[in-house]
Write a protein that holds these residues in place. Structure first.
Motif, PDB file in Angstrom:
ATOM      1  N   ASP A 285      -2.762  -4.211   8.730  1.00 55.73           N
ATOM      2  CA  ASP A 285      -3.720  -3.706   7.747  1.00 55.73           C
ATOM      3  C   ASP A 285      -5.125  -3.701   8.335  1.00 55.73           C
ATOM      4  O   ASP A 285      -5.873  -2.742   8.167  1.00 55.73           O
TER       5      ASP A 285
ATOM      6  N   TYR B 292       0.835  -1.196   0.000  1.00 55.12           N
ATOM      7  CA  TYR B 292       0.000   0.000   0.000  1.00 55.12           C
ATOM      8  C   TYR B 292       0.865   1.240   0.000  1.00 55.12           C
ATOM      9  O   TYR B 292       1.693   1.424   0.897  1.00 55.12           O
TER      10      TYR B 292
ATOM     11  N   GLN C 275      -6.774   0.994   3.772  1.00 56.45           N
ATOM     12  CA  GLN C 275      -7.434   1.174   2.489  1.00 56.45           C
ATOM     13  C   GLN C 275      -8.757   1.903   2.651  1.00 56.45           C
ATOM     14  O   GLN C 275      -9.112   2.740   1.832  1.00 56.45           O
TER      15      GLN C 275
END
Length: 53
Positions: free
Chosen positions: A37, A27, A43
């Protein structure tokens, strides 16, 4: 076959490529383990920023 590809940018855990697949998340030029994550939800943060602008 496991090949070391680097360390998580958050927790410094070793990240491997397992049988041709990254065992983590790439990322914005950095790699993160699955746990970091999920905790940081990186995200989704960017998606929310784009919706606000």
């Amino acid at each position: 076959m496991d090949e070391k590809v680097g360390h998580c940018a958050e927790c410094d855990k070793t990240i491997y490529c397992k049988d041709g697949f990254l065992d983590g998340v790439h990322y914005k030029g950095k790699i993160y383990c699955w746990e970091c994550d999920q905790i940081c939800n990186m995200q989704n943060l960017d998606e929310n920023d784009e919706e606000l602008h």
